[in-house]
Design an enzyme around this catalytic site. Sequence first.
Site, short mmCIF file in Angstrom:
data_model
loop_
_atom_site.label_atom_id
_atom_site.label_comp_id
_atom_site.label_asym_id
_atom_site.label_seq_id
_atom_site.Cartn_x
_atom_site.Cartn_y
_atom_site.Cartn_z
N GLN A 1 55.87 35.81 55.92
CA GLN A 1 56.96 35.91 54.94
C GLN A 1 58.21 36.47 55.64
OE1 GLN A 1 53.75 37.46 53.64
NE2 GLN A 1 53.29 35.32 53.34
N ASP A 16 59.87 30.92 55.75
CA ASP A 16 60.06 29.52 56.16
C ASP A 16 61.24 29.35 57.11
OD1 ASP A 16 57.94 28.87 54.35
OD2 ASP A 16 59.40 29.04 52.73
N LYS A 57 59.25 30.46 61.93
CA LYS A 57 58.69 31.50 62.81
C LYS A 57 57.57 30.97 63.70
CE LYS A 57 57.53 34.46 59.64
NZ LYS A 57 58.20 33.99 58.43
N GLY A 65 66.86 26.62 68.04
CA GLY A 65 65.90 25.52 67.90
C GLY A 65 66.65 24.24 67.57
N ARG A 76 55.46 22.79 47.73
CA ARG A 76 56.59 23.00 46.81
C ARG A 76 57.93 22.75 47.50
NH1 ARG A 76 55.94 28.78 44.08
NH2 ARG A 76 55.31 29.38 46.18
N ARG A 78 61.54 23.55 48.50
CA ARG A 78 62.26 24.82 48.66
C ARG A 78 63.68 24.67 48.15
NH1 ARG A 78 59.86 24.82 54.68
NH2 ARG A 78 57.76 25.48 54.14
N GLY A 80 52.48 30.07 55.87
CA GLY A 80 52.14 28.81 56.52
C GLY A 80 53.00 28.65 57.74
N HIS A 81 52.37 28.58 58.91
CA HIS A 81 53.12 28.37 60.15
C HIS A 81 52.86 26.95 60.62
CE1 HIS A 81 54.09 32.47 60.40
NE2 HIS A 81 52.98 32.91 60.94
N THR A 82 53.92 26.22 60.90
CA THR A 82 53.72 24.89 61.45
C THR A 82 54.11 24.91 62.92
OG1 THR A 82 54.35 24.03 59.31
CG2 THR A 82 54.26 22.45 61.11
N THR A 139 56.91 39.35 47.88
CA THR A 139 55.47 39.38 48.07
C THR A 139 55.02 40.85 47.99
OG1 THR A 139 53.66 38.44 49.37
CG2 THR A 139 55.48 39.46 50.62
N LYS A 197 57.07 28.20 65.30
CA LYS A 197 57.45 27.62 66.59
C LYS A 197 57.89 28.71 67.56
CE LYS A 197 60.66 24.59 68.69
NZ LYS A 197 61.94 23.95 68.55
P1 IMP Z 1 52.85 35.73 46.76
O1 IMP Z 1 53.07 36.20 48.15
O2 IMP Z 1 51.90 34.57 46.67
O3 IMP Z 1 52.46 36.84 45.83
O4 IMP Z 1 54.24 35.16 46.21
C1 IMP Z 1 55.35 36.01 45.96
C2 IMP Z 1 56.66 35.34 46.36
O5 IMP Z 1 56.70 35.21 47.78
C3 IMP Z 1 56.82 33.94 45.80
O6 IMP Z 1 58.18 33.72 45.49
C4 IMP Z 1 56.40 33.04 46.96
O7 IMP Z 1 56.99 31.77 46.89
C5 IMP Z 1 56.93 33.85 48.13
N1 IMP Z 1 56.20 33.59 49.39
C6 IMP Z 1 54.99 34.04 49.74
N2 IMP Z 1 54.65 33.61 50.96
C7 IMP Z 1 55.68 32.89 51.41
C8 IMP Z 1 55.94 32.20 52.65
O8 IMP Z 1 55.15 32.21 53.60
N3 IMP Z 1 57.15 31.57 52.73
C9 IMP Z 1 58.05 31.59 51.73
N4 IMP Z 1 57.85 32.22 50.56
C10 IMP Z 1 56.68 32.87 50.41
#
Ligand code: IMP
Length: 427
Positions: A224, A13, A16, A414, A304, A306, A40-42, A239, A18
């Site tokens: 990530q 988060d 990235k 930015g 969620r 942050r 998630g990219h915005t 992750t 942009k």
């Molecule tokens: P998973 O990737 O769904 O298995 O989640 C594992 C951990 O990585 C959790 O703490 C998620 O909140 C975090 N996570 C996964 N993808 C993202 C992302 O794109 N941004 C921020 N945290 C992420």
Amino acid sequence: MPATVVVGTQWGDEGKGKLTDLLAKDMRLVVRYQGGHNAGHTIVVAKETFALQLVPSGVLYEHTVPVIGNGVVVDPAVLLNECDMLSERGIDTSRLVVSGNAHLIMPYHYELDRMTERFLGHNKLGTTRRGIGPAYADKAARIGLRVQDLLDPKIFRQKLDVVLREKNAVLSRVYNRLPLDGDEIADRYLGEIAPRIEPMIGDTVALVHEALAAGQEVMLEGAQATFLDVDHGTYPFVTSSNPTAGGACVGSGVGPRDINRVVGIVKAYVTRVGSGPFPTELEEGAASDALVERGREYGTNTGRRRRPGWLDLVMLRQAVRLNSISELAVTKLDVLSIFDTLKVCVAYEAGGVRYEHVPYHQSVLHEAKPVFVQLPGWAAELGEAREVGDLPAPARAYLDLISAHVGVPVTYAGVGPERDQYVSLAP
Ligand code: IMP
């Protein structure tokens, strides 16, 4: 022409989307190399917001070929939905190419992700519950189904039946869930999904190497970030893939010598979702709430909230090492305009020892106290700044402090969500 890697330096988060969008302007190929729709990219273009999960940011430019590399785990239904959403908004997705070697996220991966989290109780990881971990686990266990299996119904069905035997036993006997129906899954994946995915499947390794050989620009886009890396992150709160720059090689099929530029994305402060250690985390209260609201720090896809904290240069130094970062892009500098005084962590202290890099022992990290330096805020909005000279002196000092401490130049800052809201500091 060697490739450029874009990698997050914190816990994700960092904004990235942009930056990859900005860099994609000059790219022929944009390749996602790991992760799945947990990302998630915005991207905001002319006040229109695009929230992308799987499709690489490059899709918004007509001259760019967006590629989903072999290192990604793909829920094909999510991919098709995203393509439909983009098409409805006038974006052509026909150039998208998906690696046949990428692994598929299957319905039992979602179930297992949810069940594992439930059974971990207080120790849960806070995953996105999108089946990411179980899909990568099956890949490593060599029982995964791949995108190319969609091309061969007989093979797909055989593999599915074998794996379902074990998954259903675990789901029903360990987790007390209903077993999943193989016919239903096969009908959906082979009947509805495969015909639409088939035209997108290609040899992405060949594509990348042909582009590099032709002297075209290639960007390898991580999802990530460094501290969510399964090897180098704050394990187990990570992750299940390798967002670090080395993962770009594996997840797209290039060697290290094919990369010459690694852009590290660093948010001007830090956030993290889910559980895990966070040395510079702000205590709950007015400052924390203000940062979350001003920075809109809620998950792009999950919604969620942050966890926010001050910028951590110990982590950043480590990220520079782990990724051999050649330049830094600082995002969301404008968000800090709300503070009179800013804190930046330059070292940790634990057990009477000062740490300039992240201690390898997690128990030390858990008790690490940040050593902060304080800087004056700039008490001004930055949204209109386009040149370095437009930035107030304290904002420039903030950027200078970052590059001085980590030994890598900051080339971008930015100053707002729109595509053109940034200051280039490149020499
Ligand atoms: P998973 O990737 O769904 O298995 O989640 C594992 C951990 O990585 C959790 O703490 C998620 O909140 C975090 N996570 C996964 N993808 C993202 C992302 O794109 N941004 C921020 N945290 C992420």
